[in-house]
Each structure stands twice: as structure tokens, then as C-alpha cells.
Design a protein around this motif. Sequence first.
Motif, PDB file in Angstrom:
ATOM      1  N   ARG A   1       0.743   2.810  -7.874  1.00 28.08           N
ATOM      2  CA  ARG A   1       1.111   1.560  -7.213  1.00 28.08           C
ATOM      3  C   ARG A   1       2.320   1.788  -6.304  1.00 28.08           C
ATOM      4  N   ALA A   2       2.535   0.819  -5.419  1.00 30.11           N
ATOM      5  CA  ALA A   2       3.696   0.881  -4.541  1.00 30.11           C
ATOM      6  C   ALA A   2       4.296  -0.515  -4.431  1.00 30.11           C
ATOM      7  N   TYR A   3       5.626  -0.568  -4.309  1.00 30.09           N
ATOM      8  CA  TYR A   3       6.325  -1.855  -4.301  1.00 30.09           C
ATOM      9  C   TYR A   3       7.446  -1.848  -3.272  1.00 30.09           C
ATOM     10  N   ARG A   4       7.784  -3.071  -2.825  1.00 30.52           N
ATOM     11  CA  ARG A   4       8.876  -3.241  -1.883  1.00 30.52           C
ATOM     12  C   ARG A   4       9.835  -4.307  -2.415  1.00 30.52           C
ATOM     13  N   LEU A   5      11.119  -4.067  -2.182  1.00 34.81           N
ATOM     14  CA  LEU A   5      12.157  -5.064  -2.424  1.00 34.81           C
ATOM     15  C   LEU A   5      13.104  -4.991  -1.237  1.00 34.81           C
TER      16      LEU A   5
ATOM     17  N   GLU B   1       0.841  -1.191   0.000  1.00 30.78           N
ATOM     18  CA  GLU B   1       0.000   0.000   0.000  1.00 30.78           C
ATOM     19  C   GLU B   1       0.882   1.250   0.000  1.00 30.78           C
ATOM     20  N   THR B   2       0.392   2.304  -0.639  1.00 31.54           N
ATOM     21  CA  THR B   2       1.157   3.554  -0.651  1.00 31.54           C
ATOM     22  C   THR B   2       1.334   4.109   0.759  1.00 31.54           C
ATOM     23  N   SER B   3       0.436   3.759   1.662  1.00 33.41           N
ATOM     24  CA  SER B   3       0.573   4.216   3.046  1.00 33.41           C
ATOM     25  C   SER B   3       1.860   3.678   3.678  1.00 33.41           C
ATOM     26  N   GLU B   4       2.301   2.481   3.251  1.00 30.96           N
ATOM     27  CA  GLU B   4       3.550   1.921   3.761  1.00 30.96           C
ATOM     28  C   GLU B   4       4.742   2.724   3.261  1.00 30.96           C
ATOM     29  N   VAL B   5       4.683   3.165   2.015  1.00 38.42           N
ATOM     30  CA  VAL B   5       5.754   4.007   1.483  1.00 38.42           C
ATOM     31  C   VAL B   5       5.771   5.339   2.232  1.00 38.42           C
TER      32      VAL B   5
ATOM     33  N   ILE C   1       2.442  11.453  -0.443  1.00 44.73           N
ATOM     34  CA  ILE C   1       2.520  10.054  -0.882  1.00 44.73           C
ATOM     35  C   ILE C   1       1.343   9.256  -0.342  1.00 44.73           C
ATOM     36  N   ALA C   2       0.927   9.558   0.881  1.00 44.17           N
ATOM     37  CA  ALA C   2      -0.180   8.827   1.500  1.00 44.17           C
ATOM     38  C   ALA C   2      -1.495   9.040   0.754  1.00 44.17           C
TER      39      ALA C   2
END
Length: 274
Positions: free
Chosen positions: A187-191, A154-158, A179-180
Motif C-alpha cells: 500500500r501507499a499513503y500520503r499525509l 498509488e505506489t506510482s505516486e510514491v 517502488i513503481a
Amino acid sequence: MRRYTNLLDVSAEQASALFNRCFEGYLVPVHLEAASFAGLARSETIDLAASLRVEEEGQCRAISLVARRGRVSRVAAMAVAPEGRRQGLGRELLERLLFDALHRGDSRLVLEVIEQNEAAVRLYESAGFTRVRRLVGYTRRPAAIAGEELVEIETSEVAAMVGSHGMSDLPWQIDASSIAQASLPSRAYRLGPACAAVSDPAGASAVVRCLVVDSDERRQGWGGSLLRSVVALNPEATWRVIAICPEEVPARLFESAGFERDTLSQLQMELVLG
């Protein structure tokens, strides 16, 4: 006689038309559709009561968009229509915005201005604005690239990561609050310990809005790996990093994913009011 009015009684269609009219012939082509204007107003907390249009002889000669959070205001946009330029109207409008900010009790007024727009830079500096940092942009043309598997978040995590691990005094558009506000098709992504927020990655053009790495995990290549993996979602697209990226971010991060620095840059500026 010039008349100042707010934008409370203006629809998104009307506001975007006024915006486009005043930005005609601008240094960088600017055009907003009604839906884009509405999205901008939502994500960047544009205050239509504080935003102004200047009318003269029944015609809109200038427009300003003012965003507000707490005791900080931002000149999100300010433009004078072609027939009203070089008549002191820009300075007059800016003075009105400063007056309004002081009257509200704001502590700071912030903005970004294209660095190559020397007349605008002089105007803001003469009004007391000081430079915070240079902001740069990057572009990547379509080309094959390999990436790793990403986890969609979720963009909230970014936004939370930006708040905890991002630079201080980030430009308004990429701070945690903005950003929230992002929603689909963004979209939002994590690596690993890195995450990013992007515009719709399926389009012909896409924007990397922000990228942040846990401060304890930096200089280990996570940022570059994430950026390459994001681009690999649609390597046939033209990917951009708009010129709101702090110049302190190492250029090699973007170059490792095939991005080239854009010619135009911006200055992040602020005026401390009290």
C-alpha cells in the motif's frame, strides 16, 4: 568439474530451493518461498539469463541473482552452499559476474553486503568495489500509538516523489523504479507533502519500504507524522525498516515512532566499469 549455467530453465520453486540451500547457515537467516522469489524477480528486475548457478558433481554449489536496468547491473544475491565454502568459489563466481558485466558493456555493478560479514566485505573490496554509504534498519515492537488520517494513493505516486525528491544513488530496492513495481497487498499513503510505501499493513509484521517528503517542506515534522500514522494503521504488528535505509536519514525520524535501530547494517557498494 564446475559448470556455470543460467537460471532460464529453472522454475520459481526450483530457484527458491536452490537459493535457500546456498544460504544455509548464513549470517542472517534467509528463506524464500516460490511466490516470494517470483515477486522479488519482478520488482527488482532480476535477469534470469544473467543470473548463474554453479554445479559440481551434479549438485548446485553456488548461486547468484543479477538484476539489470540499462547499463547498470546489481548483484542481488550471491551465496555458496555449505560444502563449497572456503574453497575460493565465491571469488570465482564474482569474477565471472564481473566478466559478464564487462562483456555486456555495463557501466556500473552495484550491490549491498552485510557490514558485519567481514569476509564478504573483503572479497568485494579486493575486486575493486568501493563504499557508497552505510545502510541501516529499524524495528518497532507492538505498542499503542496515535496517528492522523491518511490518504491512500498509488505506489506510482510514491515512485514519482522518490524520483523527484529522493536522495541520489538510492539502493536498488528503494529507488523509483523498484517502488513503481509494488502491487497489492502493498500500500501507499500520503499525509500533506509526505508519502510512504509499505508492505501489507494488515499482517502480523509489516515493512515501511520508503518514506519521502517534498524537498521544500522538510524539517517541519511531516515525515515523523506520516510514519506514526502509518504504524497506527496496525499498532499490534511488528514494523520494520529493512537495512536498506541510508544512514543519512536522521534516526530521530524513526525514534519518534517508537523504532529502535537494528544491530546489523549493510554497505552499499559499487564498481565503475567504464
